[in-house]
Design a protein around this motif. Structure first.
Motif, short mmCIF file in Angstrom:
data_model
loop_
_atom_site.label_atom_id
_atom_site.label_comp_id
_atom_site.label_asym_id
_atom_site.label_seq_id
_atom_site.Cartn_x
_atom_site.Cartn_y
_atom_site.Cartn_z
N LYS A 125 -7.97 -1.12 -15.67
CA LYS A 125 -6.91 -1.20 -14.67
C LYS A 125 -6.00 0.02 -14.81
O LYS A 125 -5.50 0.29 -15.89
CB LYS A 125 -6.11 -2.48 -14.88
CG LYS A 125 -5.04 -2.72 -13.85
CD LYS A 125 -4.37 -4.06 -14.13
CE LYS A 125 -3.35 -4.39 -13.10
NZ LYS A 125 -2.73 -5.69 -13.38
N PRO A 126 -5.79 0.77 -13.72
CA PRO A 126 -4.91 1.94 -13.80
C PRO A 126 -3.48 1.53 -14.15
O PRO A 126 -2.95 0.55 -13.63
CB PRO A 126 -4.96 2.54 -12.40
CG PRO A 126 -6.17 1.95 -11.77
CD PRO A 126 -6.39 0.62 -12.41
N ALA A 127 -2.84 2.27 -15.05
CA ALA A 127 -1.49 1.94 -15.51
C ALA A 127 -0.47 2.01 -14.39
O ALA A 127 0.49 1.24 -14.36
CB ALA A 127 -1.10 2.87 -16.66
N TRP A 128 -0.65 2.91 -13.44
CA TRP A 128 0.35 3.08 -12.38
C TRP A 128 0.41 1.87 -11.44
O TRP A 128 1.40 1.67 -10.75
CB TRP A 128 0.08 4.36 -11.57
CG TRP A 128 -1.22 4.40 -10.84
CD1 TRP A 128 -2.40 4.87 -11.29
CD2 TRP A 128 -1.47 3.93 -9.51
NE1 TRP A 128 -3.37 4.73 -10.34
CE2 TRP A 128 -2.83 4.16 -9.23
CE3 TRP A 128 -0.68 3.34 -8.53
CZ2 TRP A 128 -3.42 3.83 -8.02
CZ3 TRP A 128 -1.27 3.01 -7.32
CH2 TRP A 128 -2.63 3.25 -7.08
N LEU A 129 -0.62 1.01 -11.45
CA LEU A 129 -0.62 -0.17 -10.58
C LEU A 129 0.47 -1.17 -10.97
O LEU A 129 1.01 -1.87 -10.13
CB LEU A 129 -1.97 -0.87 -10.62
CG LEU A 129 -3.01 -0.40 -9.62
CD1 LEU A 129 -4.32 -1.13 -9.81
CD2 LEU A 129 -2.53 -0.55 -8.21
N ARG A 130 0.82 -1.23 -12.27
CA ARG A 130 1.87 -2.15 -12.70
C ARG A 130 3.22 -1.77 -12.11
O ARG A 130 4.00 -2.62 -11.72
CB ARG A 130 1.96 -2.18 -14.22
CG ARG A 130 0.84 -2.94 -14.85
CD ARG A 130 0.96 -2.92 -16.37
NE ARG A 130 -0.16 -3.57 -17.01
CZ ARG A 130 -1.35 -3.03 -17.17
NH1 ARG A 130 -1.60 -1.83 -16.73
NH2 ARG A 130 -2.31 -3.69 -17.78
N ALA A 131 3.49 -0.47 -12.03
CA ALA A 131 4.76 0.00 -11.45
C ALA A 131 4.70 -0.07 -9.93
O ALA A 131 5.72 -0.33 -9.28
CB ALA A 131 5.03 1.43 -11.91
N PHE A 132 3.53 0.15 -9.36
CA PHE A 132 3.38 0.16 -7.90
C PHE A 132 3.54 -1.24 -7.32
O PHE A 132 4.17 -1.42 -6.28
CB PHE A 132 2.01 0.74 -7.55
CG PHE A 132 1.68 0.79 -6.09
CD1 PHE A 132 2.49 1.47 -5.19
CD2 PHE A 132 0.55 0.16 -5.59
CE1 PHE A 132 2.18 1.53 -3.84
CE2 PHE A 132 0.23 0.22 -4.24
CZ PHE A 132 1.05 0.90 -3.37
N LYS A 173 5.85 -7.88 -10.08
CA LYS A 173 5.62 -9.32 -9.92
C LYS A 173 6.33 -9.91 -8.71
O LYS A 173 5.93 -10.94 -8.19
CB LYS A 173 6.05 -10.05 -11.19
CG LYS A 173 5.19 -9.71 -12.38
CD LYS A 173 5.54 -10.58 -13.56
CE LYS A 173 4.80 -10.20 -14.80
NZ LYS A 173 3.39 -10.45 -14.78
N THR A 174 7.39 -9.26 -8.23
CA THR A 174 8.15 -9.77 -7.08
C THR A 174 7.49 -9.46 -5.74
O THR A 174 7.94 -9.94 -4.71
CB THR A 174 9.57 -9.20 -7.08
OG1 THR A 174 9.48 -7.77 -7.03
CG2 THR A 174 10.33 -9.63 -8.32
N VAL A 220 13.95 -2.87 -2.52
CA VAL A 220 13.35 -3.92 -3.34
C VAL A 220 12.39 -3.37 -4.38
O VAL A 220 11.96 -4.11 -5.27
CB VAL A 220 12.64 -4.98 -2.46
CG1 VAL A 220 13.63 -5.76 -1.65
CG2 VAL A 220 11.60 -4.35 -1.59
N GLY A 221 12.02 -2.11 -4.29
CA GLY A 221 11.19 -1.48 -5.30
C GLY A 221 9.71 -1.81 -5.26
O GLY A 221 9.03 -1.74 -6.28
N HIS A 222 9.19 -2.19 -4.11
CA HIS A 222 7.75 -2.39 -4.00
C HIS A 222 7.29 -2.01 -2.59
O HIS A 222 8.08 -1.90 -1.67
CB HIS A 222 7.34 -3.82 -4.36
CG HIS A 222 7.87 -4.90 -3.48
ND1 HIS A 222 7.40 -5.12 -2.21
CD2 HIS A 222 8.83 -5.82 -3.69
CE1 HIS A 222 8.04 -6.14 -1.67
NE2 HIS A 222 8.92 -6.57 -2.54
N PRO A 223 5.97 -1.80 -2.43
CA PRO A 223 5.43 -1.37 -1.13
C PRO A 223 5.23 -2.53 -0.17
O PRO A 223 5.17 -3.69 -0.56
CB PRO A 223 4.09 -0.75 -1.50
CG PRO A 223 3.68 -1.51 -2.71
CD PRO A 223 4.93 -1.83 -3.45
#
Length: 164
Positions: A10-17, A20-21, A76-79
């Motif tokens: 799993k690419p690490a950047w996916l957790r920031a991208f 959980k919200t 909100v910090g998500h896409p």
């Protein structure tokens, strides 16, 4: 029923991208074992996690892969994913995700980069303006050992009063 095993890391950047919200979820495709992004807000759809932009966008259009526009929500910090109507909703400066199709190669594996905040070039931050006396007092207190600082009494008019 057991969870499907991933065939890749799993690419690490996916957790920031996708935090959980977010209504988006990173899961493993049951058919091919690759990581996909699932949009569970309305109709559940699966998208490959690579950011499609530039030359990859041309490849996706030629291959006829459905695309969704990635809109970053800084508040909100998500896409957020917005569907496109074929080639009509696609702009060359946008960032997209390609629909996941089992056992077909991904169009792209590039990480998504949120847009940087707009700030006019050459303009400083413009924080509080401090006098030379206030800066000197700050330096004096900053360099003072804690044992001496906790016994020091500072006048209220010297520190933290800034110009109004």
């Amino acid at each position: 029923m057991s969870r499907p095993r991933a065939r890749e890391r799993k690419p690490a950047w996916l957790r920031a991208f996708i935090p959980k919200t977010s209504p988006l979820v990173v899961t493993v495709c049951e058919g091919c074992g690759l990581y996909v992004i699932e949009d569970r807000e309305t109709v559940w759809e699966s998208w490959d996690y690579g950011c499609v932009a530039g030359d990859d966008l041309t490849v996706a259009i030629i291959l006829g892969r459905p695309l969704t526009r990635v809109t970053w929500l800084p508040s909100v910090g998500h896409p957020l994913l917005r569907s496109t109507c074929g080639d009509a909703g696609i702009r060359p400066d946008g960032q997209y995700l390609a629909m996941h199709m089992c056992h077909l190669a991904r169009i792209s594996v590039k990480p998504f980069k949120p847009p940087s905040r707009e700030r006019p070039p050459g303009k400083p931050w413009g924080g509080p303006k401090l006098s030379k006396q206030e800066i000197a007092e700050f330096k004096r207190i900053w360099d003072m050992p804690y044992s001496q600082l906790k016994h020091e009494k500072t006048p209220a008019n010297k520190v933290g009063r800034g110009k109004k």
